[in-house]
Scaffold this motif. Sequence first.
Motif, PDB file in Angstrom:
ATOM      1  N   GLN A 131      31.501 -68.396   1.058  1.00 27.86           N
ATOM      2  CA  GLN A 131      32.719 -67.592   1.234  1.00 27.86           C
ATOM      3  C   GLN A 131      33.970 -68.424   0.976  1.00 27.86           C
ATOM      4  OE1 GLN A 131      32.977 -65.724   5.048  1.00 27.86           O
ATOM      5  NE2 GLN A 131      34.847 -64.606   4.559  1.00 27.86           N
ATOM      6  N   LEU A 132      33.976 -69.675   1.469  1.00 26.22           N
ATOM      7  CA  LEU A 132      35.110 -70.566   1.242  1.00 26.22           C
ATOM      8  C   LEU A 132      35.247 -70.890  -0.244  1.00 26.22           C
ATOM      9  CD1 LEU A 132      37.379 -72.426   2.252  1.00 26.22           C
ATOM     10  CD2 LEU A 132      35.636 -74.181   2.659  1.00 26.22           C
ATOM     11  N   ALA A 133      34.124 -71.218  -0.893  1.00 27.87           N
ATOM     12  CA  ALA A 133      34.162 -71.546  -2.318  1.00 27.87           C
ATOM     13  C   ALA A 133      34.606 -70.347  -3.138  1.00 27.87           C
ATOM     14  CB  ALA A 133      32.784 -72.028  -2.774  1.00 27.87           C
ATOM     15  N   SER A 134      34.163 -69.153  -2.755  1.00 28.02           N
ATOM     16  CA  SER A 134      34.574 -67.944  -3.477  1.00 28.02           C
ATOM     17  C   SER A 134      36.070 -67.705  -3.348  1.00 28.02           C
ATOM     18  CB  SER A 134      33.792 -66.745  -2.933  1.00 28.02           C
ATOM     19  OG  SER A 134      34.277 -65.548  -3.483  1.00 28.02           O
ATOM     20  N   SER A 135      36.615 -67.943  -2.162  1.00 28.31           N
ATOM     21  CA  SER A 135      38.054 -67.758  -1.954  1.00 28.31           C
ATOM     22  C   SER A 135      38.863 -68.733  -2.800  1.00 28.31           C
ATOM     23  CB  SER A 135      38.376 -67.933  -0.473  1.00 28.31           C
ATOM     24  OG  SER A 135      39.762 -67.797  -0.248  1.00 28.31           O
ATOM     25  N   ASN A 136      38.449 -70.004  -2.835  1.00 28.02           N
ATOM     26  CA  ASN A 136      39.166 -70.998  -3.643  1.00 28.02           C
ATOM     27  C   ASN A 136      39.004 -70.724  -5.136  1.00 28.02           C
ATOM     28  OD1 ASN A 136      40.346 -72.672  -1.647  1.00 28.02           O
ATOM     29  ND2 ASN A 136      38.364 -73.599  -1.237  1.00 28.02           N
ATOM     30  N   SER A 137      37.814 -70.291  -5.532  1.00 29.24           N
ATOM     31  CA  SER A 137      37.594 -69.949  -6.937  1.00 29.24           C
ATOM     32  C   SER A 137      38.473 -68.776  -7.348  1.00 29.24           C
ATOM     33  CB  SER A 137      36.117 -69.608  -7.162  1.00 29.24           C
ATOM     34  OG  SER A 137      35.893 -69.163  -8.480  1.00 29.24           O
ATOM     35  N   LEU A 138      38.584 -67.783  -6.464  1.00 27.69           N
ATOM     36  CA  LEU A 138      39.437 -66.631  -6.769  1.00 27.69           C
ATOM     37  C   LEU A 138      40.898 -67.053  -6.917  1.00 27.69           C
ATOM     38  CD1 LEU A 138      39.649 -63.546  -7.067  1.00 27.69           C
ATOM     39  CD2 LEU A 138      39.975 -63.421  -4.602  1.00 27.69           C
ATOM     40  N   SER A 139      41.357 -67.961  -6.069  1.00 32.56           N
ATOM     41  CA  SER A 139      42.743 -68.433  -6.169  1.00 32.56           C
ATOM     42  C   SER A 139      42.987 -69.137  -7.501  1.00 32.56           C
ATOM     43  CB  SER A 139      43.049 -69.380  -5.007  1.00 32.56           C
ATOM     44  OG  SER A 139      42.958 -68.709  -3.772  1.00 32.56           O
ATOM     45  N   LEU A 140      42.010 -69.930  -7.946  1.00 33.45           N
ATOM     46  CA  LEU A 140      42.161 -70.601  -9.239  1.00 33.45           C
ATOM     47  C   LEU A 140      42.212 -69.584 -10.379  1.00 33.45           C
ATOM     48  CD1 LEU A 140      39.738 -73.670  -8.903  1.00 33.45           C
ATOM     49  CD2 LEU A 140      42.223 -73.731  -9.075  1.00 33.45           C
ATOM     50  N   LEU A 141      41.267 -68.657 -10.384  1.00 30.25           N
ATOM     51  CA  LEU A 141      41.199 -67.686 -11.481  1.00 30.25           C
ATOM     52  C   LEU A 141      42.400 -66.751 -11.493  1.00 30.25           C
ATOM     53  CD1 LEU A 141      37.398 -66.799 -11.281  1.00 30.25           C
ATOM     54  CD2 LEU A 141      38.523 -68.269 -12.964  1.00 30.25           C
ATOM     55  N   MET A 142      42.888 -66.397 -10.300  1.00 30.05           N
ATOM     56  CA  MET A 142      44.044 -65.493 -10.232  1.00 30.05           C
ATOM     57  C   MET A 142      45.333 -66.174 -10.691  1.00 30.05           C
ATOM     58  SD  MET A 142      43.341 -62.370  -8.921  1.00 30.05           S
ATOM     59  CE  MET A 142      44.654 -61.819  -7.840  1.00 30.05           C
ATOM     60  N   SER A 143      45.333 -67.487 -10.793  1.00 37.00           N
ATOM     61  CA  SER A 143      46.533 -68.191 -11.251  1.00 37.00           C
ATOM     62  C   SER A 143      46.746 -68.046 -12.754  1.00 37.00           C
ATOM     63  CB  SER A 143      46.450 -69.677 -10.880  1.00 37.00           C
ATOM     64  OG  SER A 143      45.412 -70.326 -11.584  1.00 37.00           O
ATOM     65  N   LEU A 144      45.725 -67.574 -13.479  1.00 38.76           N
ATOM     66  CA  LEU A 144      45.836 -67.381 -14.927  1.00 38.76           C
ATOM     67  C   LEU A 144      46.467 -66.022 -15.204  1.00 38.76           C
ATOM     68  CD1 LEU A 144      42.308 -68.695 -16.007  1.00 38.76           C
ATOM     69  CD2 LEU A 144      44.474 -69.944 -16.000  1.00 38.76           C
ATOM     70  N   HIS A 145      47.662 -66.038 -15.754  1.00 43.70           N
ATOM     71  CA  HIS A 145      48.388 -64.793 -15.992  1.00 43.70           C
ATOM     72  C   HIS A 145      48.318 -64.338 -17.443  1.00 43.70           C
ATOM     73  CE1 HIS A 145      49.973 -65.010 -11.957  1.00 43.70           C
ATOM     74  NE2 HIS A 145      50.474 -66.209 -12.185  1.00 43.70           N
ATOM     75  N   SER A 146      47.858 -65.188 -18.332  1.00 40.36           N
ATOM     76  CA  SER A 146      47.769 -64.818 -19.746  1.00 40.36           C
ATOM     77  C   SER A 146      46.364 -65.106 -20.257  1.00 40.36           C
ATOM     78  CB  SER A 146      48.804 -65.594 -20.579  1.00 40.36           C
ATOM     79  OG  SER A 146      48.589 -66.986 -20.465  1.00 40.36           O
ATOM     80  N   VAL A 147      45.957 -64.324 -21.247  1.00 38.70           N
ATOM     81  CA  VAL A 147      44.622 -64.448 -21.830  1.00 38.70           C
ATOM     82  C   VAL A 147      44.775 -64.736 -23.323  1.00 38.70           C
ATOM     83  CG1 VAL A 147      42.408 -63.294 -22.189  1.00 38.70           C
ATOM     84  CG2 VAL A 147      43.754 -62.795 -20.145  1.00 38.70           C
ATOM     85  N   PRO A 148      44.112 -65.765 -23.856  1.00 34.32           N
ATOM     86  CA  PRO A 148      44.236 -66.066 -25.289  1.00 34.32           C
ATOM     87  C   PRO A 148      43.657 -64.941 -26.138  1.00 34.32           C
ATOM     88  CG  PRO A 148      42.488 -67.385 -24.283  1.00 34.32           C
ATOM     89  CD  PRO A 148      43.212 -66.706 -23.160  1.00 34.32           C
ATOM     90  N   THR A 149      44.305 -64.691 -27.239  1.00 35.18           N
ATOM     91  CA  THR A 149      43.863 -63.614 -28.134  1.00 35.18           C
ATOM     92  C   THR A 149      43.327 -64.138 -29.460  1.00 35.18           C
ATOM     93  OG1 THR A 149      46.144 -63.391 -28.943  1.00 35.18           O
ATOM     94  CG2 THR A 149      45.466 -61.976 -27.105  1.00 35.18           C
TER      95      THR A 149
END
Length: 548
Positions: A222-240
């Motif tokens: 649960q802790l690792a999932s929360s930290n992983s989500l915070s990292l992934l949510m920091s990405l605001h743009s997606v390469p095209t």
Amino acid sequence: MPGSKATHLAGAKRKRESSKTGRPLTKSKTRRTSPSADGDDPQTEILQLEAQILESRRHYNNIATLLKRAQQQAEKHETAILAAVALCRVFSRLLSTGDMVKSKRMAESELVIVQWLKERHREYLDVLLDQYLRGGYAPKQSVALTLLMRMLKEESKAHKDHTLSNSPLTKLVDIILLLPEDDSTRDEFAEKYFKQFDDVRFHTFLSLKKFLDGDLEAPTKQLASSNSLSLLMSLHSVPTSQEDTQAFFTETHSKNPIPSLKVYKSHAQEAWLATLRAGLTKEQRKAVLGVFSHQIAPWFQQPELVMDFLTDSYNVGGATSLLALSGLYYLISEKNLDYPSFYLKLYSLLDDGLLHSKHRSRFFRLLDTFMSSTHLPAALVASFIKRLSRLALHGPPAGVVVVLPWIYNMFKRHPACTFMMHREIRGPDLEAQLEEEGMDDPFSMDEPDPMLTEAIESSVWELESLQSHYHPNVATLARIVSDQFTKRSYNLEDFLDHSYSALLDTELNRDLKKEPEVEFEIPKRIFTAEGTAFSPLGQLMMQVITTR
């Protein structure tokens, strides 16, 4: 020891130079053993040890001395941080000069020195990872992160076959995933490296999936999932395109660490799926749904893999269902998702809390899109109109001013529903009966199926009731159903951002042509015996005053 072997390899001339400098070296050793006796501060001693290492191989044993300084356990011990920074400069210099790289032509004694340096380098990295980064002391953690990434960059410069898969980055990500949720190190890693450099991001995706798919206990996962989500949510743009993935932190040596954009997004998709499978709290689920369509879905090569996640969220109810709408709409419109009971579920979201929800604006934007088709059954549209009209009776003014223009637009778009506004009363005795007994509304508010509510047989008497609303803006807007339908459809965006404060500011800032009258006749005194003699309330107040 490596220092003595290096001296032996230097030959006779090297020995004579050593003898000439023997006396100063003896003094430096004396200062190192008892720096406080000579009055030297720790920073001076560490700088001297560093300078000696870079000066000659004879002083490589100073690396071990600096490692002991760096391993000091006191949290706020500045000497440990100074020693760690000095070792970073030392190993960076040794890597850049090739002193830590093996070659086939090296003598056996030289290979022993290189091997010894590599062991000290690994020991140094372990100190930064296990002691500094895990320690929980923010200054040491920040220093450790910077030094580790500096070492990572220097290693990539020194080794042409260097890859991030055999670098400390994997262990660094694993440690970050196990830090407390409020730890600032994770955010620093995200801002400085994860968001900025594609090669770091690419390898972090791999590390996240590998770690979360491992055999972890429930609290750890649960802790690792929360930290992983915070990292992934920091990405605001997606390469095209492939050109958008050329920001590298390490030296590539003409070898692209990212094979293709498809592989890049595939690893990101696996990282997201591993995070979602690990389990999310209610608030985390809302955060994911809020940005899914524009921040998460573009990473997915196969968006149908998150269909179950979105449909389960849609079935939760309340604000979670409202937020899941945008993700479902993305799959329906872009990926041809088939959701047979979509309008049935959409109708169930029209509950008492809708007009009070902070996600009201997002919902009405999507609702306007979902109901835009002119091929929808009139009975279905009438149910939505009638239910929202009923909810508007006890909704806040900021919510009612959204409902009224939306209903007007629905009537313009679906003329078959306009009978709800002009329901005629027929029959000789029906009018008298209505005056005595009233009318039973055939609309069933408790019916979950919008095709069976009989709303098309009812009327929108609720909108006429709103014409007497206490708020003047609502009352004025409600009169649109009594006027001729010659106006153009309303732009819903003009009404979505209304709130209590906005309505209040509008009233307070309105230009008054005439001052409002507060009193018809201004009294000279509040309570007097003469003025209250004929007033029961005044007499009562005077009795209270006199008794006290």
